[in-house]
Design a protein around this motif. Structure first.
Motif, PDB file in Angstrom:
ATOM      1  N   MET A 112       0.838  -1.213   0.000  1.00  0.00           N
ATOM      2  CA  MET A 112       0.000   0.000   0.000  1.00  0.00           C
ATOM      3  C   MET A 112       0.865   1.252   0.000  1.00  0.00           C
ATOM      4  O   MET A 112       0.605   2.218  -0.714  1.00  0.00           O
ATOM      5  CB  MET A 112      -0.915   0.011   1.230  1.00  0.00           C
ATOM      6  N   ALA A 113       1.915   1.211   0.823  1.00  0.00           N
ATOM      7  CA  ALA A 113       2.798   2.380   0.910  1.00  0.00           C
ATOM      8  C   ALA A 113       3.409   2.682  -0.453  1.00  0.00           C
ATOM      9  O   ALA A 113       3.430   3.836  -0.902  1.00  0.00           O
ATOM     10  CB  ALA A 113       3.899   2.116   1.935  1.00  0.00           C
ATOM     11  N   LYS A 114       3.848   1.614  -1.139  1.00  0.00           N
ATOM     12  CA  LYS A 114       4.519   1.815  -2.429  1.00  0.00           C
ATOM     13  C   LYS A 114       3.562   2.267  -3.527  1.00  0.00           C
ATOM     14  O   LYS A 114       3.977   2.892  -4.496  1.00  0.00           O
ATOM     15  CB  LYS A 114       5.269   0.552  -2.834  1.00  0.00           C
ATOM     16  N   GLN A 115       2.271   1.926  -3.371  1.00  0.00           N
ATOM     17  CA  GLN A 115       1.295   2.427  -4.347  1.00  0.00           C
ATOM     18  C   GLN A 115       1.165   3.937  -4.250  1.00  0.00           C
ATOM     19  O   GLN A 115       0.877   4.622  -5.213  1.00  0.00           O
ATOM     20  CB  GLN A 115      -0.083   1.814  -4.087  1.00  0.00           C
ATOM     21  N   LEU A 116       1.369   4.444  -3.051  1.00  0.00           N
ATOM     22  CA  LEU A 116       1.158   5.872  -2.839  1.00  0.00           C
ATOM     23  C   LEU A 116       2.429   6.685  -3.057  1.00  0.00           C
ATOM     24  O   LEU A 116       2.359   7.884  -3.350  1.00  0.00           O
ATOM     25  CB  LEU A 116       0.617   6.116  -1.422  1.00  0.00           C
ATOM     26  N   CYS A 117       3.564   6.043  -2.887  1.00  0.00           N
ATOM     27  CA  CYS A 117       4.821   6.772  -2.983  1.00  0.00           C
ATOM     28  C   CYS A 117       5.927   5.743  -3.262  1.00  0.00           C
ATOM     29  O   CYS A 117       6.087   4.812  -2.483  1.00  0.00           O
ATOM     30  CB  CYS A 117       5.053   7.477  -1.641  1.00  0.00           C
ATOM     31  N   PRO A 118       6.662   5.881  -4.379  1.00  0.00           N
ATOM     32  CA  PRO A 118       7.636   4.844  -4.744  1.00  0.00           C
ATOM     33  C   PRO A 118       8.735   4.642  -3.702  1.00  0.00           C
ATOM     34  O   PRO A 118       9.197   3.530  -3.488  1.00  0.00           O
ATOM     35  CB  PRO A 118       8.227   5.336  -6.072  1.00  0.00           C
ATOM     36  N   MET A 119       9.160   5.716  -3.071  1.00  0.00           N
ATOM     37  CA  MET A 119      10.187   5.586  -2.027  1.00  0.00           C
ATOM     38  C   MET A 119       9.616   6.158  -0.735  1.00  0.00           C
ATOM     39  O   MET A 119       9.934   7.289  -0.362  1.00  0.00           O
ATOM     40  CB  MET A 119      11.450   6.375  -2.420  1.00  0.00           C
ATOM     41  N   PRO A 120       8.815   5.387  -0.031  1.00  0.00           N
ATOM     42  CA  PRO A 120       8.143   5.941   1.146  1.00  0.00           C
ATOM     43  C   PRO A 120       9.135   6.461   2.188  1.00  0.00           C
ATOM     44  O   PRO A 120      10.212   5.901   2.359  1.00  0.00           O
ATOM     45  CB  PRO A 120       7.360   4.749   1.710  1.00  0.00           C
ATOM     46  N   ASP A 121       8.746   7.493   2.850  1.00  0.00           N
ATOM     47  CA  ASP A 121       9.552   8.098   3.914  1.00  0.00           C
ATOM     48  C   ASP A 121       9.816   7.072   5.019  1.00  0.00           C
ATOM     49  O   ASP A 121       8.924   6.338   5.439  1.00  0.00           O
ATOM     50  CB  ASP A 121       8.762   9.282   4.470  1.00  0.00           C
ATOM     51  N   ASP A 122      11.061   7.021   5.473  1.00  0.00           N
ATOM     52  CA  ASP A 122      11.464   6.019   6.455  1.00  0.00           C
ATOM     53  C   ASP A 122      10.658   6.075   7.746  1.00  0.00           C
ATOM     54  O   ASP A 122      10.224   5.063   8.278  1.00  0.00           O
ATOM     55  CB  ASP A 122      12.947   6.205   6.799  1.00  0.00           C
ATOM     56  N   ARG A 123      10.478   7.279   8.246  1.00  0.00           N
ATOM     57  CA  ARG A 123       9.797   7.408   9.527  1.00  0.00           C
ATOM     58  C   ARG A 123       8.341   6.952   9.426  1.00  0.00           C
ATOM     59  O   ARG A 123       7.823   6.228  10.275  1.00  0.00           O
ATOM     60  CB  ARG A 123       9.861   8.855  10.010  1.00  0.00           C
TER      61      ARG A 123
END
Ligand code: ASP
Ligand code: MG
Length: 407
Positions: A51-62
């Protein structure tokens, strides 16, 4: 008596399974004080990542840490409720609430310390304490961030808690019966081991045996916590990870075979062969907290060398990002990335005192017409990098040659 038990994701994948686990725990709680560590339900962690990757290719670490930690928070709260449902007093805690303080490294933070005060207090109130695995918080209390311990990190949570509260037993319950001397899905003749030493388990886990998180074994060794790995529903004896047995001298010097297909190889072609180059090459991935494994340097022509190393597939994008500038800076002819590789290892403390094991391994691979791309060794392990689609064939052949069906 205090027991720390850990239940893996597949053991708590559904509410029915959570209920079944709760019944086992309640039974145990009649005779012991019980701390339970849980993983996220089923494939929750993978689903959260996707899900995270669908929204942002390099999701924020925190944000990623905060997101992934919810999986274990869900399962721990549900398990506490399941215990309440059958009349067992219980309380669930996040990793931070259980006193787990980590360094501030995204998604593979190491545990710095554990304050077991709250755990002991809750146990003494008569609670089964259910702790969300795989997570902690950073030190600074007013700015504490949630961190996660790396895939499979709930094992580490369990061992760390067991060490901190000096538990009498640490039991890791999973969907396999214990530690086998090869992956039983690949080698039907693979045998379950009654015991295995920390050292051997560390090498096997580090080289692809997915049953245990390596850091959990490392912690067990440091704090002398014996770790039982057993099936979460079947009542069969598991495998005890412990100090080396005295009878190890007479058993098969090869204890197990590990294979790992989750490998990517980077090669810097034709970099200058002079002092400081390797340091430069490996500084970048170290800064990015990428674990490097098999390292090989080959001499080329004209005072140049080829340098290659392997990493986990999961670190591929991160590694590419840091290695491209390094390749440019060193004037490398090119940067080659190969994902068609696998590692295959034989492990055993006996290897160090018995000559001939390398020879036997290499000639077996040769007779299977499997090309060896590179070789690395530790005192108790020999690892070959081979083509990925030959990995299963290699495991089967080596299992046979080293007579591991006999243990
Ligand atoms: N849920 C996390 C994972 O899938 C941690 C764990 O299961 O131990 O990697
Ligand atoms: Mg999991």
């Amino acid at each position: 008596m205090i027991v720390v038990q850990k239940y893996g994701g597949s053991s708590v994948a559904t509410t029915e399974k959570i209920a079944a686990v709760a019944r086992r725990i309640a039974e145990r709680a009649k005779k012991a004080q019980v701390v339970v560590v849980v993983s996220a339900m089923g494939d929750t962690t993978d689903e959260l990542i996707s899900m995270a990757k669908q929204l942002c290719p390099m999701p924020d670490d925190r944000e990623m840490d905060k997101l992934l930690a919810t999986g274990e928070q869900e399962s721990s709260a549900l398990l506490a409720m399941a215990l309440h449902g059958i009349g067992q007093q219980a309380v669930s805690l996040t990793g931070g609430q259980a006193g787990i303080i980590t360094e501030k490294v995204a998604q593979k933070a190491r545990i710095r310390k554990v304050d077991g005060t709250r755990l002991i207090e809750e146990l003494d109130k008569g609670n089964v304490v259910v702790v969300a695995g795989f997570q902690g918080i950073t030190e600074n209390a007013s700015w504490a961030d949630i961190t996660t311990l790396g895939r499979g990190g709930s094992d580490t949570t369990a061992v760390a808690l067991a060490a901190a509260i000096k538990a009498d037993a640490c039991e890791i319950y999973t969907d396999v019966d214990g530690i086998y001397n090869a992956d039983p899905r690949v080698v039907p003749e693979a045998v379950k081991l009654d015991t295995i030493s920390y050292e051997e388990m560390l090498e096997l886990a580090g080289q692809g045996a997915r049953v245990m998180h390596s850091r959990a074994v490392e912690l067990g060794q440091i704090y002398d916590v014996e770790i039982l790995v057993a099936h979460s529903a079947r009542n069969v004896p598991g495998t005890l990870i412990k100090k080396e047995d005295p009878d190890m001298e007479i058993r098969n010097p090869v204890r197990g075979i590990a294979h790992d297909t989750d490998v990517t190889r980077f090669t810097l072609v034709a970099v200058p062969d002079k002092p400081g180059v390797a340091a430069k090459v490996f500084h970048a991935p170290a800064e990015a907290k990428i674990n490097i494994d098999v390292i090989v340097q080959n001499m080329g022509a004209d005072g140049c060398a080829d340098l290659s190393f392997t990493i986990a597939d999961a670190d591929y994008e991160k590694a590419l990002k840091v290695m491209e500038p390094v390749a440019k800076e060193l004037n490398a002819k090119k940067l080659v990335v190969d994902q068609n590789v696998a590692k295959i290892s034989i492990v055993g403390t006996g290897i160090r005192s018995h000559p001939g094991y390398a020879d036997k391994m290499f000639s077996t691979l040769a007779s299977e017409e499997i090309n060896i791309l590179s070789i690395t060794t530790s005192e108790i392990r020999i690892t070959c990098l081979i083509e990925r689609d030959k990995a299963q064939q290699a495991v089967k052949a080596l299992h046979k040659v080293f007579e591991l069906e006999k243990v």
